[in-house]
Design a protein around this motif. Structure first.
Motif, PDB file in Angstrom:
ATOM      1  N   TYR A   1       0.833  -1.204   0.000  1.00 20.98           N
ATOM      2  CA  TYR A   1       0.000   0.000   0.000  1.00 20.98           C
ATOM      3  C   TYR A   1       0.872   1.260   0.000  1.00 20.98           C
ATOM      4  CZ  TYR A   1      -3.120   3.640   1.741  1.00 20.98           C
ATOM      5  OH  TYR A   1      -3.804   4.817   1.906  1.00 20.98           O
ATOM      6  N   LEU A   2       1.859   1.295   0.872  1.00 18.71           N
ATOM      7  CA  LEU A   2       2.724   2.476   0.962  1.00 18.71           C
ATOM      8  C   LEU A   2       3.497   2.713  -0.331  1.00 18.71           C
ATOM      9  CD1 LEU A   2       4.114   2.070   4.600  1.00 18.71           C
ATOM     10  CD2 LEU A   2       2.571   3.869   3.777  1.00 18.71           C
ATOM     11  N   ASN A   3       3.819   1.648  -1.033  1.00 21.13           N
ATOM     12  CA  ASN A   3       4.543   1.795  -2.296  1.00 21.13           C
ATOM     13  C   ASN A   3       3.622   2.146  -3.460  1.00 21.13           C
ATOM     14  OD1 ASN A   3       7.386   1.347  -1.821  1.00 21.13           O
ATOM     15  ND2 ASN A   3       6.869  -0.758  -1.286  1.00 21.13           N
ATOM     16  N   GLU A   4       2.349   1.817  -3.340  1.00 16.79           N
ATOM     17  CA  GLU A   4       1.423   1.995  -4.456  1.00 16.79           C
ATOM     18  C   GLU A   4       0.652   3.304  -4.423  1.00 16.79           C
ATOM     19  OE1 GLU A   4      -1.806   1.909  -7.108  1.00 16.79           O
ATOM     20  OE2 GLU A   4      -1.972   2.086  -4.919  1.00 16.79           O
ATOM     21  N   VAL A   5       0.287   3.774  -3.244  1.00 13.33           N
ATOM     22  CA  VAL A   5      -0.668   4.867  -3.122  1.00 13.33           C
ATOM     23  C   VAL A   5      -0.101   6.173  -3.694  1.00 13.33           C
ATOM     24  CG1 VAL A   5       0.090   5.618  -0.818  1.00 13.33           C
ATOM     25  CG2 VAL A   5      -2.314   5.917  -1.515  1.00 13.33           C
ATOM     26  N   TYR A   6      -1.006   6.998  -4.223  1.00 12.32           N
ATOM     27  CA  TYR A   6      -0.627   8.264  -4.857  1.00 12.32           C
ATOM     28  C   TYR A   6      -0.737   9.406  -3.859  1.00 12.32           C
ATOM     29  CZ  TYR A   6      -0.585  12.103  -8.238  1.00 12.32           C
ATOM     30  OH  TYR A   6      -0.267  13.243  -8.937  1.00 12.32           O
ATOM     31  N   TYR A   7       0.326  10.214  -3.763  1.00 12.23           N
ATOM     32  CA  TYR A   7       0.387  11.307  -2.798  1.00 12.23           C
ATOM     33  C   TYR A   7       0.265  12.680  -3.468  1.00 12.23           C
ATOM     34  CZ  TYR A   7       1.887   8.017   0.826  1.00 12.23           C
ATOM     35  OH  TYR A   7       1.953   6.981   1.731  1.00 12.23           O
ATOM     36  N   GLY A   8      -0.005  12.673  -4.775  1.00  8.30           N
ATOM     37  CA  GLY A   8      -0.161  13.949  -5.461  1.00  8.30           C
ATOM     38  C   GLY A   8       1.135  14.478  -6.023  1.00  8.30           C
ATOM     39  N   ASN A   9       1.010  15.429  -6.964  1.00  7.21           N
ATOM     40  CA  ASN A   9       2.153  16.097  -7.577  1.00  7.21           C
ATOM     41  C   ASN A   9       3.161  15.117  -8.181  1.00  7.21           C
ATOM     42  OD1 ASN A   9       1.860  19.150  -7.016  1.00  7.21           O
ATOM     43  ND2 ASN A   9       1.404  18.206  -5.027  1.00  7.21           N
TER      44      ASN A   9
ATOM     45  N   GLY B   1      -7.124  12.831  -0.464  1.00  8.51           N
ATOM     46  CA  GLY B   1      -7.471  13.806  -1.509  1.00  8.51           C
ATOM     47  C   GLY B   1      -6.217  14.527  -1.970  1.00  8.51           C
ATOM     48  N   PRO B   2      -5.439  13.918  -2.878  1.00  9.18           N
ATOM     49  CA  PRO B   2      -4.148  14.501  -3.286  1.00  9.18           C
ATOM     50  C   PRO B   2      -4.252  15.937  -3.783  1.00  9.18           C
ATOM     51  CG  PRO B   2      -4.354  12.259  -4.115  1.00  9.18           C
ATOM     52  CD  PRO B   2      -5.696  12.624  -3.544  1.00  9.18           C
ATOM     53  N   LYS B   3      -5.338  16.260  -4.487  1.00  9.01           N
ATOM     54  CA  LYS B   3      -5.502  17.639  -4.958  1.00  9.01           C
ATOM     55  C   LYS B   3      -6.067  18.528  -3.855  1.00  9.01           C
ATOM     56  CE  LYS B   3      -6.119  16.621  -9.875  1.00  9.01           C
ATOM     57  NZ  LYS B   3      -7.020  16.740 -11.064  1.00  9.01           N
ATOM     58  N   LEU B   4      -7.050  17.989  -3.126  1.00  8.49           N
ATOM     59  CA  LEU B   4      -7.703  18.780  -2.080  1.00  8.49           C
ATOM     60  C   LEU B   4      -6.720  19.207  -0.996  1.00  8.49           C
ATOM     61  CD1 LEU B   4     -10.394  19.832  -0.852  1.00  8.49           C
ATOM     62  CD2 LEU B   4     -10.575  17.617   0.331  1.00  8.49           C
ATOM     63  N   TYR B   5      -5.853  18.270  -0.591  1.00 12.23           N
ATOM     64  CA  TYR B   5      -4.936  18.547   0.515  1.00 12.23           C
ATOM     65  C   TYR B   5      -3.519  18.895   0.049  1.00 12.23           C
ATOM     66  CZ  TYR B   5      -8.660  16.464   3.286  1.00 12.23           C
ATOM     67  OH  TYR B   5      -9.873  16.191   3.879  1.00 12.23           O
ATOM     68  N   SER B   6      -3.354  19.178  -1.224  1.00 15.48           N
ATOM     69  CA  SER B   6      -2.023  19.532  -1.727  1.00 15.48           C
ATOM     70  C   SER B   6      -1.527  20.811  -1.055  1.00 15.48           C
ATOM     71  CB  SER B   6      -2.061  19.753  -3.238  1.00 15.48           C
ATOM     72  OG  SER B   6      -0.835  20.305  -3.684  1.00 15.48           O
ATOM     73  N   PRO B   7      -0.342  20.809  -0.485  1.00 21.77           N
ATOM     74  CA  PRO B   7       0.175  22.020   0.160  1.00 21.77           C
ATOM     75  C   PRO B   7       0.418  23.151  -0.834  1.00 21.77           C
ATOM     76  CG  PRO B   7       1.893  20.352  -0.010  1.00 21.77           C
ATOM     77  CD  PRO B   7       0.620  19.695  -0.412  1.00 21.77           C
ATOM     78  N   TYR B   8       0.559  22.796  -2.123  1.00 21.29           N
ATOM     79  CA  TYR B   8       0.759  23.833  -3.133  1.00 21.29           C
ATOM     80  C   TYR B   8      -0.554  24.522  -3.485  1.00 21.29           C
ATOM     81  CZ  TYR B   8       5.118  21.231  -3.618  1.00 21.29           C
ATOM     82  OH  TYR B   8       6.303  20.598  -3.361  1.00 21.29           O
ATOM     83  N   THR B   9      -1.677  23.855  -3.151  1.00 20.48           N
ATOM     84  CA  THR B   9      -3.001  24.444  -3.391  1.00 20.48           C
ATOM     85  C   THR B   9      -3.509  25.176  -2.148  1.00 20.48           C
ATOM     86  OG1 THR B   9      -3.536  22.693  -4.958  1.00 20.48           O
ATOM     87  CG2 THR B   9      -5.376  23.960  -4.072  1.00 20.48           C
ATOM     88  N   SER B  10      -3.437  24.493  -0.992  1.00 21.66           N
ATOM     89  CA  SER B  10      -3.900  25.108   0.258  1.00 21.66           C
ATOM     90  C   SER B  10      -3.113  24.516   1.421  1.00 21.66           C
ATOM     91  CB  SER B  10      -5.403  24.869   0.453  1.00 21.66           C
ATOM     92  OG  SER B  10      -5.814  25.341   1.735  1.00 21.66           O
ATOM     93  N   MET B  11      -2.124  25.230   1.868  1.00 22.61           N
ATOM     94  CA  MET B  11      -1.326  24.763   2.999  1.00 22.61           C
ATOM     95  C   MET B  11      -2.180  24.716   4.262  1.00 22.61           C
ATOM     96  SD  MET B  11       1.458  23.663   4.349  1.00 22.61           S
ATOM     97  CE  MET B  11       2.842  23.994   3.248  1.00 22.61           C
ATOM     98  N   GLU B  12      -3.126  25.626   4.384  1.00 25.64           N
ATOM     99  CA  GLU B  12      -3.983  25.643   5.579  1.00 25.64           C
ATOM    100  C   GLU B  12      -4.818  24.364   5.669  1.00 25.64           C
ATOM    101  OE1 GLU B  12      -7.615  28.306   7.558  1.00 25.64           O
ATOM    102  OE2 GLU B  12      -6.589  28.966   5.712  1.00 25.64           O
ATOM    103  N   ARG B  13      -5.403  23.961   4.559  1.00 28.25           N
ATOM    104  CA  ARG B  13      -6.213  22.748   4.545  1.00 28.25           C
ATOM    105  C   ARG B  13      -5.338  21.523   4.822  1.00 28.25           C
ATOM    106  NH1 ARG B  13      -9.674  23.942   0.401  1.00 28.25           N
ATOM    107  NH2 ARG B  13      -8.092  23.378  -1.113  1.00 28.25           N
ATOM    108  N   ALA B  14      -4.137  21.493   4.259  1.00 28.00           N
ATOM    109  CA  ALA B  14      -3.229  20.371   4.480  1.00 28.00           C
ATOM    110  C   ALA B  14      -2.819  20.285   5.945  1.00 28.00           C
ATOM    111  CB  ALA B  14      -1.991  20.518   3.595  1.00 28.00           C
ATOM    112  N   LYS B  15      -2.608  21.433   6.586  1.00 23.29           N
ATOM    113  CA  LYS B  15      -2.231  21.437   8.001  1.00 23.29           C
ATOM    114  C   LYS B  15      -3.398  20.965   8.873  1.00 23.29           C
ATOM    115  CE  LYS B  15       0.832  22.987  10.079  1.00 23.29           C
ATOM    116  NZ  LYS B  15       1.957  22.328  10.784  1.00 23.29           N
TER     117      LYS B  15
END
Length: 683
Positions: free
Chosen positions: A181-189, A223-237
């Motif tokens: 799972y850790l090797n397969e899952v997508y983390y965005g960007n 949610g790789p796009k929703l929680y992307s720090p490049y999109t919204s660092m506040e939401r990711a935090k």
């Protein structure tokens, strides 16, 4: 009164007693329930055994394959659009594992692939909406979906997902499932798998992630796009804080640890830019070699997490690319190719298939073009094997050669002829075509073809008169392989690009094995090498090279109306350069000479700082001073003297008749020792 008046009613049976009747019915129900339980248990057991016996498709988690040069420098990375670096569960910190469980599946180590509580909760919501709006996916179910299914929200897909999740649990341990799972899952960007995510977001390997960074990354897959720090660092935090709080409630970390992790600044690494391959033509060749020679599938190469260790030298490759770009970069349409091989072991050190890979991926190292006079060394090797010597003299003048196909009239460049007999050395230096064709006829036209085959040429060759002048197309790859055999003293080594290939676990799955064979005698090869050195001397067709690259080297230029060549070597490196146009466009002579400039520049920069080695004299070779005008042993009266090497037994025995020296004849001189004694009479 009759007896019937006093008759008492019969005693009730046990079944007629209400309490007992319920007890009997209960027993029957228990029996039925027991039978049902046995049936269900048996069915479950059979189902589990069936699922256990059914092999799962191999988990297809694409892992990025890495290609390394001879010193372990990264050349390129191969993937299927999913850049992923494999990592084992034991290589990641425990707090990363706990953060992942807190984010995705807190009861992962307690269930058998499905969460009954989660299923019940999601089922109520889905039934109320009469469609699937909420999932209850465990980590195992997510892995099953990512490996084998799509993300469609359908009942059939959810059923298949559940079955596959159970199968995964039956076939793999919990730790292995979590690792996959850790090797397969997508983390965005563009980051697939935790190792790549750690590099992408924090510029470090996963094993060095802090608690705060681990919780931060664990929140991205939901949610790789929703929680992307490049999109919204506040939401990711906020997502990170929620995961840390969950870890506290589970008792996995203390409140103070969570507080420190929340306070830790998130220092993101600069967003990575795609880097071009350091050797794209070589990279493509590696892929084809791995497929054709070692039987690997391209999907395995691009997604198997392999490590391919090659023979390329990045420093030499960089110099090769710079040299090609320097002389061809501003020539519209003019192309070039360069291949360099270590003659000692056949290792390919540099490969340039064109001046701009982005514009053309066609690898001209394997394109067949007319080599011109660069093919003559193989003719002269055959001639030396037939008894020619460096002082063998033939006429240099316009000559007609009759053969079964008619009359062949070779011409020298710009119709320049010596108008006299010239030696083999002079013919090589001047690239005299008449001498070459005359030699071709004298030794037998099949002889050149047979010699070329021995030296590794596989292109279709015909024993036509013009073969002596390189009229039949061959590739720079073939030329370099053959010249490397000359540099190695007559030993042909099949070029090697891949040293070994390791799988994701470090097991060697392919390895090169040396393929070496002697194709010419060491003595005759050395004599030819000594002759080819004159090409770079004053008066030779490649004399410009000497001004750039002064090391002891041997080689031969070649030119046709469409091609410019230089192939040559030192004891440590053999290289071939070709220049020309891809389509039938004539090559001006000045542009054809650029092959010499590229070759000299590449050799000079590649061997800079290395010890200068010359070609050592092998057994079976004898040296003598000769008069170049007559080819006889020189006397002290000869105005010009040259030290020449011969295959033992073919050296001249007589002294120069034009400049007789009775004193030298009496001494039986002519050797180097005689000359030393002449200048040091006391010896």
């Amino acid at each position: 009164m009759g007896d019937g008046m006093n008759q008492l009613p019969p005693d009730p049976t046990l079944e007629e007693i209400p309490a007992w009747r319920w007890l009997v019915r209960g027993k029957r129900l228990l029996k039925i329930a027991g039978i049902l339980l046995l049936f269900l248990g048996g069915t479950l057991l059979v189902t589990l055994l069936y699922l256990k016996s059914r092999p799962l498709p191999p988990p297809d988690i694409p892992m990025t394959t890495k290609v390394y040069d001879i010193r372990g420098n990264l050349i390129d990375q191969l993937d299927r659009g999913e850049h992923r670096d494999p990592v084992q569960l034991g290589e990641v910190p425990r707090h990363l594992i706990l953060a992942t469980l807190a984010a995705e599946d807190q009861t992962f180590y307690d269930h058998f692939g499905l969460s009954l509580r989660g299923i019940a909760r999601a089922a109520l919501v889905n039934l109320r909406e009469m469609r699937i709006v909420q999932g209850a996916s465990t980590i195992t179910q997510q892995l099953a979906r990512n490996l084998y299914l799509t993300s469609d929200r359908t009942w059939s897909r959810k059923w298949k997902e559940a079955v596959l999740a159970v199968q995964l649990e039956l076939h793999f341990s919990k730790d292995k499932i979590l690792e996959m799972y850790l090797n397969e899952v997508y983390y965005g960007n563009g980051a697939y798998g935790i190792q790549r995510a750690a590099q992408t977001y924090f510029g470090k390997p996963a094993k060095r992630l802090t608690l705060g960074e681990s919780a931060f990354l664990a929140g991205l897959p939901r949610g790789p796009k929703l929680y992307s720090p490049y999109t919204s660092m506040e939401r990711a935090k906020r997502r990170q804080h929620a995961i840390l709080d969950t870890m506290v409630r589970a008792g996995w970390i203390t409140p103070s640890q969570a507080a420190r992790a929340k306070a830790q600044p998130i220092a993101l690494a600069p967003r990575p830019k795609p880097s071009p391959s350091k050797a794209p033509y070589f990279r493509d060749y590696i892929i084809q070699t791995a497929i054709n020679r070692y039987g690997l599938r391209e999907s395995e190469l691009r997604g198997g997490g392999l490590r391919i260790y090659t023979t390329l030298d990045i420093k030499m490759q960089r110099q090769a690319e710079k040299a090609v770009k320097k002389y061809l970069g501003n020539k519209d349409g003019l192309q070039g190719a360069l291949l360099a091989i270590d003659p000692k072991n056949g290792h390919i050190r540099a490969m340039v298939g064109g001046k701009d890979y982005q514009k053309s991926q066609y690898n001209r190292v394997f394109a067949r073009r007319q080599p011109g006079s660069a093919f003559k060394p193989f003719l002269y090797l055959a001639a030396l094997e037939k008894g020619f010597t460096p002082v063998t003299r033939l006429e240099s003048k316009p000559t007609a050669f009759p053969y079964e196909g008619g009359i062949y009239r070779p011409a020298n460049f710009r119709n320049q002829y010596a108008g006299r007999p010239i030696t083999l050395r002079e013919a090589i230096a001047r690239s005299d075509n008449v001498y070459a064709v005359h030699t071709h006829f004298l030794i037998g036209r099949d002889r050149l073809m047979e010699t070329a085959r021995r030296l590794g040429f596989t292109s279709p060759l015909k024993p036509v008169p013009s073969l002596a002048l390189g009229s039949i197309p061959v590739s720079p790859y073939e030329m370099t392989r053959a010249y490397a055999a000359l540099a190695a003293g007559g030993v042909l080594t099949e070029p090697v690009a891949i040293l070994r290939i390791e799988d994701a676990e470090g097991n060697t799955i392919a390895e090169s094995r040396p393929d070496r064979r002697r194709v010419a005698s060491e003595a005759e090869t050395f004599v030819l090498t000594h002759l080819l050195r004159s090409v770079f001397e004053s008066g030779g067709t490649g004399h410009r090279v000497k001004q750039i690259f002064p090391h002891p080297s041997a080689g031969k230029t070649g030119s046709t109306d469409w091609d410019g060549w230089l192939a040559g070597y030192t004891p440590d490196l053999a290289a071939t350069v070709w220049v020309g146009y891809d389509r039938a466009k004539k090559l001006p002579h000045e542009e054809g000479r650029l092959a010499q400039m590229i070759w000299g520049t590449f050799m000079q920069r590649s061997l800079a700082g290395k010890s200068v080695r010359t070609f050592s004299v092998p057994d079976g070779v004898k040296g003598a001073y000769v008069d170049p005008e007559t080819g006889h042993l020189a006397t002290k009266r000869c105005p010009k003297v040259r030290w020449e090497y011969f295959v033992s037994g073919t050296e001249p025995k007589e002294y120069c008749p034009l400049h007789p020296s009775p004193e030298a004849e009496k001494k039986g001189g002519g050797s180097l020792w005689d000359w030393i004694r002449k200048w040091l009479p006391g010896l």
